[in-house]
Design an enzyme around this catalytic site. Structure first.
Site, PDB file in Angstrom:
ATOM      1  N   ASP A  71      11.681  12.291   9.810  1.00 56.75           N
ATOM      2  CA  ASP A  71      11.222  10.918   9.603  1.00 56.75           C
ATOM      3  C   ASP A  71      11.215  10.229  10.962  1.00 56.75           C
ATOM      4  O   ASP A  71      11.782  10.726  11.943  1.00 56.75           O
ATOM      5  CB  ASP A  71      12.134  10.181   8.607  1.00 56.75           C
ATOM      6  CG  ASP A  71      11.380   9.089   7.857  1.00 56.75           C
ATOM      7  OD1 ASP A  71      11.311   9.140   6.627  1.00 56.75           O
ATOM      8  OD2 ASP A  71      10.842   8.177   8.529  1.00 56.75           O
ATOM      9  N   TYR A  78      -5.044   1.179   1.541  1.00 58.28           N
ATOM     10  CA  TYR A  78      -4.236   2.319   1.073  1.00 58.28           C
ATOM     11  C   TYR A  78      -5.076   3.215   0.150  1.00 58.28           C
ATOM     12  O   TYR A  78      -5.144   4.431   0.335  1.00 58.28           O
ATOM     13  CB  TYR A  78      -3.013   1.767   0.339  1.00 58.28           C
ATOM     14  CG  TYR A  78      -2.162   2.778  -0.380  1.00 58.28           C
ATOM     15  CD1 TYR A  78      -1.445   3.749   0.308  1.00 58.28           C
ATOM     16  CD2 TYR A  78      -2.025   2.729  -1.775  1.00 58.28           C
ATOM     17  CE1 TYR A  78      -0.639   4.652  -0.362  1.00 58.28           C
ATOM     18  CE2 TYR A  78      -1.215   3.636  -2.450  1.00 58.28           C
ATOM     19  CZ  TYR A  78      -0.528   4.587  -1.739  1.00 58.28           C
ATOM     20  OH  TYR A  78       0.270   5.484  -2.406  1.00 58.28           O
ATOM     21  N   ILE A  85       5.949   5.318  -9.127  1.00 54.74           N
ATOM     22  CA  ILE A  85       7.136   6.156  -9.316  1.00 54.74           C
ATOM     23  C   ILE A  85       8.369   5.264  -9.443  1.00 54.74           C
ATOM     24  O   ILE A  85       8.625   4.420  -8.582  1.00 54.74           O
ATOM     25  CB  ILE A  85       7.302   7.156  -8.154  1.00 54.74           C
ATOM     26  CG1 ILE A  85       6.069   8.063  -8.070  1.00 54.74           C
ATOM     27  CG2 ILE A  85       8.571   7.977  -8.335  1.00 54.74           C
ATOM     28  CD1 ILE A  85       6.122   9.085  -6.950  1.00 54.74           C
TER      29      ILE A  85
HETATM   30  C1  AKB Z   1       1.796   1.605  -4.826  1.00 55.33           C
HETATM   31  O1  AKB Z   1       2.039   0.792  -5.739  1.00 55.33           O
HETATM   32  O2  AKB Z   1       1.201   1.316  -3.784  1.00 55.33           O
HETATM   33  C2  AKB Z   1       2.229   3.035  -5.023  1.00 55.33           C
HETATM   34  C3  AKB Z   1       1.151   3.873  -5.610  1.00 55.33           C
HETATM   35  C4  AKB Z   1       0.750   3.677  -7.017  1.00 55.33           C
HETATM   36  O3  AKB Z   1       0.614   4.702  -4.942  1.00 55.33           O
HETATM   37  N1  AKB Z   1       3.403   3.076  -5.847  1.00 55.33           N
END
Ligand code: AKB
Length: 328
Positions: free
Chosen positions: A34, A144, A174
């Site tokens: 890390d 993302y 998760i």
């Molecule tokens: C997020 O909420 O950004 C993550 C995902 C669902 O990839 N937990």
């Protein structure tokens, strides 16, 4: 025994994956890495590594003669929106660096099996939201999600063009209690337990009916290791597998907590994260994962809530950590 490198080992998934892999193959065969100087995982072997430093990444892989890499370092959906260029750079180049080393090793006859996490964030507002199929329209709205969609294409490309054995799961949110989550939209489903344990009213940043796919950490870890252990000829999908655990919304989760802690209170104050959640699926069709490598979730809502309350209550009795009520 094959050596395994886990990059992003101090994170929510990484820390539990290191523990599970160490139990499976022996602590000496798992190298945690890390960007921080020290391990927060108690790993027997730890290397400080910025995954953007491809020379150092290659050195570690060579030095330990690594056979499998889990490249987990990433900025998630909420933190990614605060630093889009950094998120793009880390999420894409971290993957590319790993795939390039895997390509070179594959070509020199020492293949490296790679795991890289995709996400439900790769889907978008035009994706069918209920029982989202494996192959669907993907029009992600966050940096993302865009990095996850592009990453999936890269994984498939490196597999079909260079034969790299790369595998991936589109993780739902998760839920876990061991390490704090790292700035995602689904984090409410963890923060809510910390508030319940400290007898605080939880101010939920998503509306009560926002249903999202979720998975409890033991199921997520099992899915990850089962996918990596499956024979290569059973892996029909090299982009990212839909993997379903369970689906619920804040109202249903709050009701399950209230059934066990009647004093628990929740208020709803949706913020900017609502739009992100609204663009994601509500539930997933994971029939490809079930057919290809035998995936089957084991943990439902009641078991999850019981286990979270059991483990969180004693540790966080007096206060809810700041970071868990705010966007990280
Ligand atoms: C997020 O909420 O950004 C993550 C995902 C669902 O990839 N937990």
């Amino acid at each position: 025994m094959e050596r395994i490198l886990v990059i992003g080992a101090n994170g929510q998934i990484g820390s539990e994956l290191v523990e599970a892999l160490a139990a499976k193959v022996g602590a000496d065969n798992v190298i945690a890495a890390d960007i921080q100087t020290n391990s927060s995982t108690g790993a027997a072997r730890y290397e400080k590594l910025d995954v953007l430093d491809s020379t150092r990444l290659a050195q570690i892989i060579d030095a330990y003669d690594v056979g499998q890499v889990y490249q987990l370092a990433a900025l998630l959906s909420v933190t990614g929106e605060q630093a889009p260029l950094r998120a793009w750079s880390l999420n894409m180049n971290g993957l590319l660096n790993t795939l390039e080393i895997a390509r070179q090793r594959t070509e020199s006859g020492k293949p490296l099996r790679v795991f890289w996490p995709s996400s439900i964030a790769a889907f978008g507002p035009h994706t069918p939201a209920v029982n989202t199929p494996q192959l669907a329209v993907m029009d992600p709205t966050t940096i993302y999600g865009i990095s996850k969609q592009a990453g999936e294409r890269l994984c498939e490309y490196y597999h079909s063009k260079y034969g790299v054995d790369v595998r991936s799961i589109r993780y739902p949110g998760i839920i876990s209690y061991k390490s704090p989550p790292g700035g995602g939209t689904t984090d409410y489903a963890i923060a809510i337990f910390h508030a319940a344990a400290s007898r605080e009213t939880y101010n939920c940043y998503l509306g009560p009916d926002t249903t999202l796919p979720m998975i409890y950490m033991p199921d997520a870890i099992r899915a990850t290791i089962e996918l990596m252990d499956a024979p290569a000829d059973q892996i029909g999908i090299r982009s990212g597998y839909n993997v379903a655990g369970l689906s619920f919304n804040p109202r249903e989760l709050a009701a399950a907590i209230k059934a066990r802690r009647p004093e628990f209170r929740i208020e709803y104050r949706p913020d900017h994260r609502q739009a992100i959640a609204d663009s994601w699926p509500q539930s997933l069709d994971d029939s490809c994962a079930r057919a290809d490598w035998g995936w089957k979730p084991e943990i439902g809502l009641d078991e999850l809530v019981d286990d979270m309350l059991l483990h969180i209550a004693p540790r966080w009795r007096t206060s809810t950590p700041e970071c868990m009520n705010e966007a990280a």
